[in-house]
Design an enzyme around this catalytic site. Structure first.
Site, PDB file in Angstrom:
ATOM      1  N   GLY A  47       8.963   0.468  -3.827  1.00  0.00           N
ATOM      2  CA  GLY A  47      10.367   0.100  -3.650  1.00  0.00           C
ATOM      3  C   GLY A  47      10.664  -1.323  -4.081  1.00  0.00           C
ATOM      4  O   GLY A  47      11.663  -1.586  -4.759  1.00  0.00           O
ATOM      5  N   CYS A  54       6.040  -7.056   7.702  1.00  0.00           N
ATOM      6  CA  CYS A  54       6.995  -6.380   8.573  1.00  0.00           C
ATOM      7  C   CYS A  54       6.454  -6.387  10.006  1.00  0.00           C
ATOM      8  O   CYS A  54       6.458  -5.371  10.701  1.00  0.00           O
ATOM      9  CB  CYS A  54       7.279  -4.957   8.091  1.00  0.00           C
ATOM     10  SG  CYS A  54       5.812  -3.912   7.930  1.00  0.00           S
TER      11      CYS A  54
END
Length: 527
Positions: free
Chosen positions: A119, A235
């Site tokens: 992505g 993250c």
């Protein structure tokens, strides 16, 4: 609410004691979802204007990503025809941030070091606008193949996809890249709300993860040019994987300085970003913004420019790419790309050593990971040279008959085992000993003495490339039949046709006696 690990809760209470209750309450809410309009294909403004009705809602902007939008929790976009046309990539809003602050400019050499499923690689490719060079790497072969599938579906033509370790890459590409993204593997605390299955392996992942992160970042530093920049992101929330990694890195790499994102981009305060703890960096907390947990830091290499050496510049400017050389009487629109899903559990069993196409079905994700020769131009004897020249002639015949190409340079085209490629990194010394899944654009195959274009080539085409077009709209029943690879009928002369959704090419078919052989990529078909 899923049961959160006690260790995680205790850490968060210590990290944000005053905000902990607000933070904890977010786990009672649905996670925020998002999608990123593919700006290689259509502008965010045009997408909102032209396709809000088709997707069933008016998109609302993600403030830190100019082509990012929120996806309402009750909406599903993965089954929409525009998804299969590559108009957007589904991505969590906070995950859009690191690339936005990498400051990628057209013509740069960029490395996405921990890239799967791809992505952020596609996001970088959008910023490069088919110029420069993008190396997208992951040390897992399965995950690297996920990147390969995604760049094909999005029509990325200037990428080298590798399956290697950071250590080996740093030996091959010393002081080479202008920008490097290190979206490091981490404990995933910021994704617990979105992906609760990560909770199960949390404590196991914590063991040794910081050593891995430090090693990856140190090897990235070796590959960065002077004055180049690295964005390190995770993250996760904890200090050990974020600020302390950066602090240790700066102590051991005195040729780097940190760039304060709040000074360079003061508007991020309005987005809800929070300053990092004890070091200039940015935190994305779910109780402060509409997104999941993320961290990023920006660092610049500041060593003496006089000691820098450079290497041969890759062949990759837009004007050298065959898809851009269209007849001058044709209005060249934005280049079309195709969708890329970000699931890692896809079946990649169709990638097999030595597999040959036995029909006109278009292969996808063809790679050289199991071959000794590693994607070279094999001209070792007269027979190989003649075979290559014959393939190039068939390709040029296809271009004349089927496309609006006026001229092209075939020097960058390689031939290998019946397939043609337009390589982006032509100096094979860089790739010696590295598993390379793709070097540039997979053009297609020679089958029964004719050139058969690949799905990757079709998805990389612009609106006006192909002559024989069948244009379908989102309401046309034939569109979904085509995406499901069903048999179709058209009152058209026999021949090869390219199927478009509006102005976006999505595949091809071959008509004989009004019966259309559906050539949509079988590995991408709508189920």
């Amino acid at each position: 609410m899923n049961t959160l690990p006690t260790l995680f809760i205790d850490k968060m209470k210590n990290l944000i004691p005053e905000d902990f209750e607000n933070f904890y309450q977010t786990y009672l809410d649905e996670p925020f979802r998002g999608f990123r309009v593919n700006s290689l294909k259509i502008s965010p403004c045009d997408f909102s204007t032209q396709y809000s009705e088709a997707i069933g809602f008016t998109p609302k902007k993600v403030p830190w990503c100019k082509n990012g939008f929120y996806l309402p929790c009750e909406k599903t976009l993965s089954k929409k025809s525009l998804y299969h046309a590559g108009a957007y990539y589904i991505q969590e809003p906070s995950a859009m941030a690191p690339v936005e602050f990498l400051d990628v400019q057209e013509g740069m050499r960029v490395l996405d070091l921990c890239a799967a499923p791809g992505g952020k690689t596609i996001q970088i490719a959008e910023k490069l606008q088919k110029s420069g060079l993008l190396v997208s790497n992951d040390n897992s072969l399965k995950r690297s193949r996920a990147i390969l599938k995604n760049i094909e579906m999005f029509g990325v033509t200037n990428a080298v996809v590798t399956n290697s370790t950071p250590e080996l890459l740093s030996e091959k590409f010393p002081m080479y890249f202008d920008r490097i993204l290190v979206d490091a593997p981490c404990s995933g605390e910021g994704m617990f709300r979105k992906e609760p299955e990560l909770i199960k392996s949390y404590e196991e992942v914590l063991d040794g993860i910081t050593d891995i992160q430090s090693s990856i970042l140190s090897n990235a530093a070796k590959m960065l040019k002077n004055n180049g920049m690295i964005v390190y992101s995770t993250c996760t929330f904890n200090l050990d994987e974020n600020e302390r990694i950066i602090e240790d890195f700066l102590k051991n790499h005195t040729d780097f300085k940190i760039i304060d994102p709040f000074e360079k981009y003061p508007e991020i305060v309005e987005y809800g970003f929070q300053k990092g703890f004890g070091i200039a960096s940015a935190r994305l907390f779910p109780h402060r913004l509409k997104g999941e947990g993320h961290f990023f830091a920006i660092m610049q290499k500041i060593a003496d420019r006089n000691i820098q050496f450079d290497v041969e510049k890759p062949v990759s400017q837009p004007e050298t790419h065959y898809l851009s050389k269209v007849r001058t009487n044709v209005l060249i629109q934005e280049e079309v790309i195709a969708q890329a899903d970000n699931l890692l559990d896809n079946d990649f069993s169709y990638i097999q050593k030595g597999k040959k196409s036995t029909s006109l079905d278009i292969p996808s994700s063809k790679d050289f990971s199991s071959k000794k020769s590693k994607h070279k131009n094999f001209l070792g004897n007269k027979a190989n040279l003649e075979e290559r020249n014959s393939a190039i002639n068939l390709f040029q015949k296809f271009l004349i008959e089927q496309t609006n190409i006026e001229e092209m340079d075939v020097n960058s085209i390689t031939y290998h085992e019946g397939s043609l490629y337009q390589e982006i990194l032509q100096d094979q010394n860089f790739l010696q000993g590295i598993r390379v899944l793709r070097n540039g654009l997979y053009l297609g195959d020679i089958h029964k003495n004719e050139f058969v274009p690949s799905s990757a080539m079709i998805m990389a085409a612009n609106e006006n490339l192909f002559k024989n077009k069948i244009v379908l709209n989102a309401e046309d029943s034939n569109l979904y039949k085509y995406l499901r690879r069903e048999t179709l009928y058209f009152e058209l002369p026999d021949g090869l046709y390219f199927v478009y959704l509006d102005k976006f090419p999505i595949g091809s078919l071959k008509i004989k006696n009004k019966l259309a052989k559906n050539l949509y990529n079988k590995n991408w078909r709508l189920l």
